[in-house]
Design a protein around this motif. Structure first.
Motif, PDB file in Angstrom:
ATOM      1  N   THR A  31      -9.907  59.876  22.851  1.00  0.00           N
ATOM      2  CA  THR A  31      -8.389  59.640  22.302  1.00  0.00           C
ATOM      3  C   THR A  31      -7.481  59.197  23.402  1.00  0.00           C
ATOM      4  O   THR A  31      -7.709  59.943  24.461  1.00  0.00           O
ATOM      5  CB  THR A  31      -7.888  60.734  21.474  1.00  0.00           C
ATOM      6  OG1 THR A  31      -8.762  61.135  20.488  1.00  0.00           O
ATOM      7  CG2 THR A  31      -6.599  60.490  20.900  1.00  0.00           C
ATOM      8  N   LYS A  32      -6.769  58.576  23.069  1.00  0.00           N
ATOM      9  CA  LYS A  32      -5.573  58.005  24.335  1.00  0.00           C
ATOM     10  C   LYS A  32      -4.035  58.107  23.453  1.00  0.00           C
ATOM     11  O   LYS A  32      -4.086  57.217  22.662  1.00  0.00           O
ATOM     12  CB  LYS A  32      -5.629  56.858  24.955  1.00  0.00           C
ATOM     13  CG  LYS A  32      -4.826  56.320  26.000  1.00  0.00           C
ATOM     14  CD  LYS A  32      -4.462  57.297  26.980  1.00  0.00           C
ATOM     15  CE  LYS A  32      -3.166  56.814  28.158  1.00  0.00           C
ATOM     16  NZ  LYS A  32      -2.958  58.011  28.900  1.00  0.00           N
ATOM     17  N   VAL A  33      -3.316  58.821  23.841  1.00  0.00           N
ATOM     18  CA  VAL A  33      -1.955  58.835  23.313  1.00  0.00           C
ATOM     19  C   VAL A  33      -0.980  58.626  24.389  1.00  0.00           C
ATOM     20  O   VAL A  33      -0.965  59.120  25.430  1.00  0.00           O
ATOM     21  CB  VAL A  33      -1.540  60.323  22.525  1.00  0.00           C
ATOM     22  CG1 VAL A  33      -0.242  60.486  21.998  1.00  0.00           C
ATOM     23  CG2 VAL A  33      -2.655  60.647  21.600  1.00  0.00           C
ATOM     24  N   PHE A  34      -0.187  57.666  24.034  1.00  0.00           N
ATOM     25  CA  PHE A  34       0.984  57.113  25.154  1.00  0.00           C
ATOM     26  C   PHE A  34       2.222  57.835  24.628  1.00  0.00           C
ATOM     27  O   PHE A  34       2.623  57.823  23.550  1.00  0.00           O
ATOM     28  CB  PHE A  34       1.209  55.807  25.245  1.00  0.00           C
ATOM     29  CG  PHE A  34       0.081  55.014  25.952  1.00  0.00           C
ATOM     30  CD1 PHE A  34      -0.030  54.788  27.174  1.00  0.00           C
ATOM     31  CD2 PHE A  34      -0.898  54.357  24.993  1.00  0.00           C
ATOM     32  CE1 PHE A  34      -1.078  54.300  27.831  1.00  0.00           C
ATOM     33  CE2 PHE A  34      -1.904  53.219  25.653  1.00  0.00           C
ATOM     34  CZ  PHE A  34      -1.995  53.600  27.257  1.00  0.00           C
ATOM     35  N   GLY A  35       2.901  58.660  25.618  1.00  0.00           N
ATOM     36  CA  GLY A  35       4.126  59.111  25.328  1.00  0.00           C
ATOM     37  C   GLY A  35       3.906  60.560  24.337  1.00  0.00           C
ATOM     38  O   GLY A  35       2.717  61.211  24.561  1.00  0.00           O
TER      39      GLY A  35
END
Length: 399
Positions: free
Chosen positions: A10-14
């Protein structure tokens, strides 16, 4: 070479922008895997996570037997080919090919061997003294490929490397990429938004939407057994014809047509209910050209005929509202490439269908045509969930 494994990545920005959502994917040793989907779907982010150019929020990444989740890019032994080539303008082709190896303090004899071998394979020998400004787009792309090749990495990562080329050159470069992979057998992960490019290059293709993998399988299975409405509408050019249809005891009806259902059709539990029916343009044919008496026919009026030389696209309207779900709208906004397809605006309450028929057809705009259709090739989807009706095929494993 090495296999690549993404385990619940998983990649979350902000604080709240989820670019990649719980992606698990195994790319086989020596496999050519294509990641395809609309702009902003997360496919390039997946590639950058593998390369180490973005940090993983959750999950793990393995290259070979090594867990590389927290390793810097230079320690992952992968080579990336970008959309914009990223060549050094003041250096010759030969210098561009050798530069990365010099930075790694590779022995001179080894540099010469690798550069000459890459130049020979890619046909760059006559261009070695030229600078990038004196090269065509295709030649620049071959230099960018060569610069990745000389590193002899465990995997190639390619981010839309052909998108800056014109249509004819893209076809040529696709063929060259296929031959190059057959020769090197290096594990390759390739990102594109063009589903024609994905289908022609990939051993397997992962279709991504909103950071979630929708289906992973061979191009043949994606085309013939899409797992949901988004994949069905996205894969195929021209796209699949879709319409709401009523299921009877042994028939399916839509737009004034009633067609028989084959045994084992998978929609018996939907009898008396509405489903979404999908018919590929290539699964309809001019009944006057191909005499398939055993197949049912529909008679329609051609609004537009698009002659492609080897076949003809016939566009016609059907008295049924177009299927406008989140899935079909998302697929339609992907900007499919590779086809000169004429859009047609229908009257309200009508859907535009396309049949791709034999070039020997005598059909012209305004004339009526009888089309043979094969019910065994129908696709059915649940109108509420968008899921394929019938036994879905499991996700294909690496060969």
């Amino acid at each position: 070479m090495a296999k690549i494994v993404l385990d619940s990545v998983t990649k979350v920005f902000g604080s709240d922008v989820i670019a990649v959502n719980d992606v698990s994917l195994e790319i086989g040793d020596g496999e050519f895997m294509v990641l395809v989907g609309p702009s902003g779907c997360g496919k390039s982010t997946v590639l950058r996570l593998i390369a180490g150019l973005e940090e993983v929020t959750d999950g793990e990444i393995f290259i070979g037997d090594v867990q590389v989740t927290d390793l810097p890019p230079k320690e992952r032994d992968v080579a990336m080919v970008f959309q914009n080539y990223a060549l050094y303008p003041h250096m010759s082709v030969e210098q561009n090919l050798a530069f990365g190896l010099k930075l790694r303090k590779t022995p001179k004899d080894d540099i010469k061997r690798r550069v000459n071998e890459a130049a020979r394979i890619l046909g760059l020998d006559p261009l070695m003294a030229r600078k990038p400004a004196a090269l065509s787009g295709g030649q620049r792309q071959r230099v960018a490929m060569g610069r990745a090749m000389v590193r002899e990495p465990r995997a190639f990562l390619m981010d839309e490397p052909l998108s800056n080329l014109d249509a004819k050159l893209r076809v040529q470069m696709r063929a060259e990429l296929t031959k190059l992979h057959e020769r090197l057998q290096t594990t390759t992960v390739y990102v594109t938004h063009d589903q024609v490019e994905a289908m022609t290059l990939g051993h397997r293709v992962a279709v991504i939407r909103d950071g979630v993998i929708q289906q992973v399988d061979t191009p043949h299975v994606l085309f013939n057994e899409p797992t949901n409405l988004f994949v069905a509408a996205f894969i195929g050019s021209p796209p699949m014809n879709l319409a709401e249809a009523r299921v009877g005891p042994s028939t399916v009806a839509f737009g004034g047509f009633e067609l028989p259902l084959p045994e084992g059709n998978g929609v018996s539990s939907y009898e008396g209910r509405t489903v979404i029916l999908g018919i590929r343009p290539s699964d309809m044919e001019d009944a006057e050209v191909w005499h398939t008496e055993e197949l049912p026919k529909i008679e329609v009026k051609a609004d537009v005929t698009e002659e492609l030389g080897s076949e003809v696209n016939i566009l016609f309207t059907v008295d049924v509202p177009p299927v406008a779900t989140e899935d079909t709208i998302a697929a339609a906004e992907t900007g499919q490439e590779g086809e000169a397809f004429i859009p047609l605006v229908a009257e309200e309450g009508q859907a535009v269908f396309c049949a791709r028929v034999d070039a020997r057809t005598q059909c012209r705009p305004g004339s009526r045509i009888r089309l043979s259709v094969d019910p065994k090739r129908f696709h059915f989807f649940d109108p509420d969930t968008g899921a394929r009706i019938g036994a879905p095929r499991t996700v294909g494993a690496p060969a």
